[in-house]
Design a protein around this motif. Sequence first.
Motif, PDB file in Angstrom:
ATOM      1  N   PHE A 239      39.853 -45.073 -21.888  1.00 56.40           N
ATOM      2  CA  PHE A 239      38.439 -45.092 -21.537  1.00 56.40           C
ATOM      3  C   PHE A 239      37.669 -45.926 -22.536  1.00 56.40           C
ATOM      4  CE2 PHE A 239      40.061 -40.969 -20.185  1.00 56.40           C
ATOM      5  CZ  PHE A 239      39.623 -40.907 -18.875  1.00 56.40           C
ATOM      6  N   ALA A 240      36.613 -46.541 -22.067  1.00 58.74           N
ATOM      7  CA  ALA A 240      35.672 -47.219 -22.949  1.00 58.74           C
ATOM      8  C   ALA A 240      34.797 -46.155 -23.620  1.00 58.74           C
ATOM      9  CB  ALA A 240      34.798 -48.179 -22.147  1.00 58.74           C
ATOM     10  N   ALA A 241      34.278 -46.465 -24.794  1.00 52.21           N
ATOM     11  CA  ALA A 241      33.358 -45.555 -25.478  1.00 52.21           C
ATOM     12  C   ALA A 241      32.433 -46.379 -26.369  1.00 52.21           C
ATOM     13  CB  ALA A 241      34.113 -44.529 -26.315  1.00 52.21           C
TER      14      ALA A 241
ATOM     15  N   GLY B 272      42.618 -48.039 -36.309  1.00 43.52           N
ATOM     16  CA  GLY B 272      41.570 -48.978 -36.666  1.00 43.52           C
ATOM     17  C   GLY B 272      40.215 -48.433 -36.259  1.00 43.52           C
ATOM     18  N   PRO B 273      39.161 -49.220 -36.509  1.00 39.92           N
ATOM     19  CA  PRO B 273      37.803 -48.742 -36.251  1.00 39.92           C
ATOM     20  C   PRO B 273      37.390 -48.764 -34.781  1.00 39.92           C
ATOM     21  CG  PRO B 273      37.735 -50.956 -37.120  1.00 39.92           C
ATOM     22  CD  PRO B 273      39.183 -50.518 -37.177  1.00 39.92           C
ATOM     23  N   GLU B 274      38.195 -49.392 -33.907  1.00 38.14           N
ATOM     24  CA  GLU B 274      37.756 -49.540 -32.518  1.00 38.14           C
ATOM     25  C   GLU B 274      38.670 -48.883 -31.496  1.00 38.14           C
ATOM     26  OE1 GLU B 274      36.658 -53.535 -31.566  1.00 38.14           O
ATOM     27  OE2 GLU B 274      35.059 -53.528 -33.046  1.00 38.14           O
ATOM     28  N   TYR B 275      39.590 -47.997 -31.957  1.00 38.13           N
ATOM     29  CA  TYR B 275      40.469 -47.309 -31.009  1.00 38.13           C
ATOM     30  C   TYR B 275      40.886 -45.965 -31.585  1.00 38.13           C
ATOM     31  CZ  TYR B 275      43.785 -46.537 -27.293  1.00 38.13           C
ATOM     32  OH  TYR B 275      44.423 -46.016 -26.195  1.00 38.13           O
ATOM     33  N   THR B 276      40.860 -44.949 -30.724  1.00 35.89           N
ATOM     34  CA  THR B 276      41.334 -43.623 -31.108  1.00 35.89           C
ATOM     35  C   THR B 276      42.126 -43.045 -29.949  1.00 35.89           C
ATOM     36  OG1 THR B 276      40.688 -41.520 -32.108  1.00 35.89           O
ATOM     37  CG2 THR B 276      39.249 -42.369 -30.361  1.00 35.89           C
TER      38      THR B 276
ATOM     39  N   SER C 257      29.365 -40.970 -24.613  1.00 34.98           N
ATOM     40  CA  SER C 257      29.445 -42.412 -24.344  1.00 34.98           C
ATOM     41  C   SER C 257      29.190 -42.753 -22.880  1.00 34.98           C
ATOM     42  CB  SER C 257      30.813 -42.959 -24.771  1.00 34.98           C
ATOM     43  OG  SER C 257      30.878 -43.036 -26.187  1.00 34.98           O
ATOM     44  N   GLY C 258      28.915 -41.742 -22.049  1.00 37.05           N
ATOM     45  CA  GLY C 258      28.536 -41.974 -20.660  1.00 37.05           C
ATOM     46  C   GLY C 258      29.656 -41.896 -19.645  1.00 37.05           C
ATOM     47  N   ASN C 259      30.893 -41.663 -20.070  1.00 36.35           N
ATOM     48  CA  ASN C 259      31.994 -41.537 -19.116  1.00 36.35           C
ATOM     49  C   ASN C 259      31.849 -40.235 -18.339  1.00 36.35           C
ATOM     50  OD1 ASN C 259      33.631 -43.911 -19.807  1.00 36.35           O
ATOM     51  ND2 ASN C 259      33.845 -42.883 -21.775  1.00 36.35           N
ATOM     52  N   GLU C 260      32.091 -40.304 -17.027  1.00 33.29           N
ATOM     53  CA  GLU C 260      31.961 -39.132 -16.170  1.00 33.29           C
ATOM     54  C   GLU C 260      33.310 -38.445 -15.981  1.00 33.29           C
ATOM     55  OE1 GLU C 260      30.389 -37.933 -11.692  1.00 33.29           O
ATOM     56  OE2 GLU C 260      29.876 -39.896 -12.538  1.00 33.29           O
TER      57      GLU C 260
ATOM     58  N   SER D 288      33.574 -50.062 -26.579  1.00 33.71           N
ATOM     59  CA  SER D 288      33.016 -50.983 -25.585  1.00 33.71           C
ATOM     60  C   SER D 288      31.691 -50.407 -25.106  1.00 33.71           C
ATOM     61  CB  SER D 288      33.973 -51.130 -24.397  1.00 33.71           C
ATOM     62  OG  SER D 288      33.400 -51.963 -23.413  1.00 33.71           O
ATOM     63  N   ASN D 289      30.822 -51.255 -24.609  1.00 35.90           N
ATOM     64  CA  ASN D 289      29.541 -50.790 -24.082  1.00 35.90           C
ATOM     65  C   ASN D 289      29.593 -50.428 -22.611  1.00 35.90           C
ATOM     66  OD1 ASN D 289      28.045 -50.893 -26.475  1.00 35.90           O
ATOM     67  ND2 ASN D 289      27.814 -53.090 -26.276  1.00 35.90           N
TER      68      ASN D 289
END
Length: 119
Positions: A12-14, A36-40, A107-110, A54-55
């Motif tokens: 998922f994007a966040a 890293g700072p952009e993936y968990t 982050s807005g994910n449903e 991601s936006n």
Amino acid sequence: MKEHEKLNYVEFAAKDLSATKAFFESVFGWTFTDFGPEYTAFSNQGLDGGFYHSNVRCDVKTGGALLVFYSANIQLTMDKVIDAGGTIVRPIFEFPGGCRFHFQEPSGNEFAVWSELSS
């Protein structure tokens, strides 16, 4: 165990990884491994997966997939979602065999949560 041609992982994007991680830790007891700072990543939750920075977001209204959690106590789970900063986008409603609600994490994910109807 990895099974041939079965779903194995979901991503998922966040837009806010920290807030998303805190939400899932609080509501569902998830643990994460940062790459890293952009993936968990998360594991042992029925389906392994991760969040990448991601936006964009996953939204059912625009054709995004809807992942659905099961709860033995849907009202308690909904209260935990609200207390952790989630937004209820569709309150509890019945469908044949159960009931469910939809929510957005920070982050807005449903996502949705379903439960069997009590007799």
